[in-house]
Scaffold this active site. Sequence first.
Site, short mmCIF file in Angstrom:
data_model
loop_
_atom_site.label_atom_id
_atom_site.label_comp_id
_atom_site.label_asym_id
_atom_site.label_seq_id
_atom_site.Cartn_x
_atom_site.Cartn_y
_atom_site.Cartn_z
N GLU B 308 0.82 -1.21 0.00
CA GLU B 308 0.00 0.00 0.00
C GLU B 308 0.85 1.26 0.00
OE1 GLU B 308 -4.12 -1.36 2.02
OE2 GLU B 308 -2.60 -0.77 3.46
N ASP B 382 -8.66 -8.80 4.41
CA ASP B 382 -8.38 -7.66 5.29
C ASP B 382 -9.45 -7.50 6.36
OD1 ASP B 382 -7.25 -5.44 6.40
OD2 ASP B 382 -7.80 -4.08 4.78
N GLU B 404 -2.23 -11.55 13.50
CA GLU B 404 -2.67 -10.16 13.60
C GLU B 404 -4.19 -10.12 13.52
OE1 GLU B 404 -0.62 -7.03 11.37
OE2 GLU B 404 -2.53 -6.07 10.95
N GLU B 410 -12.96 -1.73 12.05
CA GLU B 410 -12.94 -1.04 10.75
C GLU B 410 -14.05 -1.53 9.83
OE1 GLU B 410 -9.22 -1.51 8.71
OE2 GLU B 410 -9.90 -0.52 6.89
N HIS B 538 -15.78 -7.53 1.44
CA HIS B 538 -15.28 -6.28 0.83
C HIS B 538 -16.39 -5.58 0.05
CE1 HIS B 538 -12.46 -3.42 -0.89
NE2 HIS B 538 -11.45 -4.00 -0.30
#
Lengths: 722, 722
Positions: B308, B382, B404, B410, B538
């Site tokens: 990114e 993600d 993680e 989010e 997504h």
Amino acid sequence: MRRSLIILVLASLATSVRAEDGYELWLRYHPVSDPALLEHYRTALSGVLIEGGYSPTLNAARDELRMGLGGLLAREVPFVGKAGQDGILVAGTPATSALIAGSDLSNDLKSAGDEGFVIRSIRAAAKRQIIIGANTDVGVLHGVFHFLRLLQTHQRLDSLSIAEAPRIRHRLLNHWDNLDGTVERGYAGFSLWDWHKLPDYLPRRYKDYARANASIGINGTVLTNVNANAVSLTPEYLKKAAGLAAVFRPYAIRVYLTARFSAPIEIGGLKTADPLDPQVQGWWKQKADEIYRYIPDFGGFLVKANSEGQPGPQQYGRTHADGANLLGDALAPHGGIVIWRAFVYDDKVPDDRAKQAYNEFKPLDEKFRSNVLIQVKNGPIDFQPREPFHPLFGAMPGTPLMMEFQVTKEYLGFATHLAYLGPLFKEALDSDTFAKGAGSSVARVIDGSLDGHTLTGIAGVANIGSDRNWCGSVFAQANWFAYGRLAWDHALNSEAIASEWIRMTFSNDPTFVRGVSSMMVASREAVVEYMTPLGLHHLMARDHHHGPGPWVSGGPRSDWTSVYYHRADENGIGFDRTATGSNAVAQYYPPVADGFASLERCPDAYLLWFHHVGWNHKMRSGRTLWEEICRHYQGGVEAVRRMQATWQSLEGSIDSERYEETRVFLKIQEAEARWWRDACVLYFQTFSNKPIPKECEQPDQGLDYYKSIVTRYVPGTARPIR
Amino acid sequence: MRRSLIILVLASLATSVRAEDGYELWLRYHPVSDPALLEHYRTALSGVLIEGGYSPTLNAARDELRMGLGGLLAREVPFVGKAGQDGILVAGTPATSALIAGSDLSNDLKSAGDEGFVIRSIRAAAKRQIIIGANTDVGVLHGVFHFLRLLQTHQRLDSLSIAEAPRIRHRLLNHWDNLDGTVERGYAGFSLWDWHKLPDYLPRRYKDYARANASIGINGTVLTNVNANAVSLTPEYLKKAAGLAAVFRPYAIRVYLTARFSAPIEIGGLKTADPLDPQVQGWWKQKADEIYRYIPDFGGFLVKANSEGQPGPQQYGRTHADGANLLGDALAPHGGIVIWRAFVYDDKVPDDRAKQAYNEFKPLDEKFRSNVLIQVKNGPIDFQPREPFHPLFGAMPGTPLMMEFQVTKEYLGFATHLAYLGPLFKEALDSDTFAKGAGSSVARVIDGSLDGHTLTGIAGVANIGSDRNWCGSVFAQANWFAYGRLAWDHALNSEAIASEWIRMTFSNDPTFVRGVSSMMVASREAVVEYMTPLGLHHLMARDHHHGPGPWVSGGPRSDWTSVYYHRADENGIGFDRTATGSNAVAQYYPPVADGFASLERCPDAYLLWFHHVGWNHKMRSGRTLWEEICRHYQGGVEAVRRMQATWQSLEGSIDSERYEETRVFLKIQEAEARWWRDACVLYFQTFSNKPIPKECEQPDQGLDYYKSIVTRYVPGTARPIR
């Protein structure tokens, strides 16, 4: 019973370990520590009677009394149905309370107006009573806060005879808060307003904000930044603002918004924002109608136009009056007002920015609608540690002028520096304009008494944010408090306000009050000394304004530099604003202008504001100007050290949490005062070419070091995300 | 006595009116409400003896016991000098306490390791004692928190026999906090770290942060955003980080920083950041030496590289291993570790982003230094509401992999949506990779037991900010808690953790615990249903990720759009990741891959993750896929309504402040669940061309309305100001 009491005590103690974080502000209702006084209060207050009426505002007054008396007297004070016994506190209005209507308050109540109150100790049918009377529910609420303040500051209640009414009608806070949560020039965290969760989520903090404001008489709040965003006028955001307005309403705090002048283009889809365009006029009328549907008691618009890149009427060849009247006409049917800022300077760099507002606005006197106020900063530049009063005060008798103070300490050390601004506010308010001869104070201009205005106002740029202690430091709370108290009554003494605040916030212990009062009263002058003594101004670092930057030059416009203002050269230093220079002095009335213009009579405090003075010029002290400058910078550092010593002598007088915060902040302040002193003195020395006097401390580092300091991520400078 | 007690009670009550703002988290030490149990605790705990040693950590344990027992038992429990009487709590290590050394704990202590502890009810010389023994001071501290938790959750103390040790060595929070105070994907206000006032000002909140983490066993915190800023490695900011490290040290929380790979250029003045360049290597070694001078127990670096837009070794033709080893070599002499993220995707849009991390990292297995861990997100995309486990787990047996998790929500509704993530964490941890046959769970990969690693770790992207309640909502605190508890012991049950948290945070009332537990346990599935059912993923709005955006297409890269992932067309919907598509299934071990690849055997929950399925496909339920999708979206809304009903049934069981916050947030969640449902169903309907089943509510508005919604100033999206 005893056992459960002990449990309660210990439980409460356990949970209140963290309580001294400053959240309570000055609204602390802890038990009165003096046993005799506590007994006096308990005897004088055996019950409370608020007769008739359960308006939201009277209920707020009830809640405050319940919380306040319960805490201060350390016992529940019952609300009673009649005043038969000794020691009843009676509160209300003649309209709803027969007792108030029947009492002998009518003369006093005449002058109490819509927001004032009367407090009296009386005897009725041989019973002692205390009466809080007012013409309105909000007057009662103000009286309740005043009354609780009497107890918080340990005053006796035997012979109360108080009558108060505010001298200024619109007493506002200006929040420079952006919709993304950042606060321009905010040093107390981020915005109080959680726009994303509004209007559904209304945490307790909003109510406590309203309580704090009402307690000092503030009656309006501009929610949004003067560098405005048209989005705040969309229905989505009006609903959010309405949520806040509903919380504030019982406390008589009205909501205002900033109006971006180009909003008709940005959210209205029009091609122009020309104030004389009928479509634009129609758009603003409809927008005003819409706003009042969401917020029936909406206060009005605050506008920054044609200033620092903001759009405005001059883009269309129109005047500030055309712009202000456009909005005034839209709001008038609803009773709203327009507050139009005089802090303007256009794209062309003027010979002297200090003159610009006067030059633009004086010709417009009497050209504004009757619901328009012009908001003028206290000084002609920009909230410097010290400025002479703004020459517009007194220069526009046909127009109501509002005072704009900065409560947030953009140029006075941010959150950590202790700088009590009561003296600064008073200095401005008490300045005599001589507009109508001696006694034509700035305060009389803004309270309307000089020129016979009834529409009057005052604004403070808020220092309030999301930090737990509201203001970034406990001592910064004193500036919110002092601003509100002076907005209510500008005749109050700033030292008395400090004393009140200390007693309410910390302690009534005389040694503590005396010590902290001495710190506060001297603190603003200390900042002047280590930042901008003798009339120097605008010496700070570029853009974020943190720390010294007397060398700042170049860049987009010269009046955003330091060298533009101090004009140091090998001959001397200072901005010649006399007839041989920019002649800004001519904007003042003759007695003032003559004094400022005379090198002999100009007060030391304004010397370099108005004069370019030689380095060897003999000062009243007998020292040369250079020596005097050095002495002042050194004196500022020493003043901070005196504050440190005083504070350390008071260790143990209050809780360790607030003691420690202030101790650390004073340490930061002392270091930053030295930074200012050394950077400025070394820089000016490159012009004076003289040694730093022996009685002053010599800098640790060379000038290059101070010039090399880059301070990053300084609070208060984030830009809104569009 | 009684009089002063009453005064204290009332005073404490007055000041604690505002106390229920969530600040206390789960560390609430309010008096035990059950009288019999209170008596039991008081009898069992007549005194506390912490023998020998006044290390900062043992002092922290003392403070916690004083506060905890004093509150819970509603009386002071004295610290005593010897254990002569009945009911002494003895805590310590064999090294400093003769009593602990002399007790029969040696076997248990062997397995307690450096951080674990033993708690036992014993009899010594005919006296009842409770022992908290550990090999280290921090083990004692962990034991103290565990012990207090027993009381908070109302467990009896008669026959305690507890031995605990963490299964994973490095249990970290990752703060995505920028130096300007903004937090990327932060929904709880702004950053906890007040960089501007650091290192001088260390408010109480930093200590409470450390207490909260230590109480659940978290032992490290990465202060800065993975989208890193090299400035955080300058001496100025290292001093600030050292200030925080000093506060955290007694609680055994180590500080880590993110390392920007290009820092040697940006703050080092070098021309390259090539990991094989000797100057670059020297720079990092010196930087590491410098950091350890400021922070002797510095934990290490977390790095996001070549992802990114972040710089990384691939810019110089080097591998992730080259980059990680560069930093590993610099930190190794000091005992620091490098945590290198596997969340990578380069500038070229891949055929399937889900495959990229595996493709890049699997070939690097065994190529990393011994102090390097690879941090892998739980799923291959993600942090979606549901993802299958990441195929890298089990695929790199020669390299320690760290988990993680995203604790901040989010993609799960931000602060306001109630989504308890315990079940999500457990689902990932319990997934069987089959790497070494059945029983090769993800948890066993990351705890090192599968492949024999002793360097192990787990990370949670923090949901903590400046909001008074730390996490933006009280219920979001449960995710911090659950993350920490599972990081300590991944074998714990997520429902049991929820129950623990409810009891500690709110109440032990069985009806309340049952009701709230049912809400929490169902909550994550509710979010999956109204956002991304049946393996969809997504689908959120672009950039800020708030609200639905299944129509998002175009823009800079296709794998930042929704259409890339759902691939809806007139035939069906879903991403074919079988052999006929991207073949991402092949990255899993055969038993897993075969199950996912089979349309018949693939679990419904992952159906559209792995398969493009026809609208008329018959589901296990008997419904068509289209009907099933609609049913799931509707079911999500209904699940939120059930949470609302349950919560409303519990009104009065807890304080009104936290009750009201949750009530309002559930109202927002219900409205936003409908928004998601209606937007997604209407959009997918444009492909299915079928009616919305009658048993589902019909949308209020048309698709164009939902597409027209622009959400502005969404929290968590501010960019750092450089």
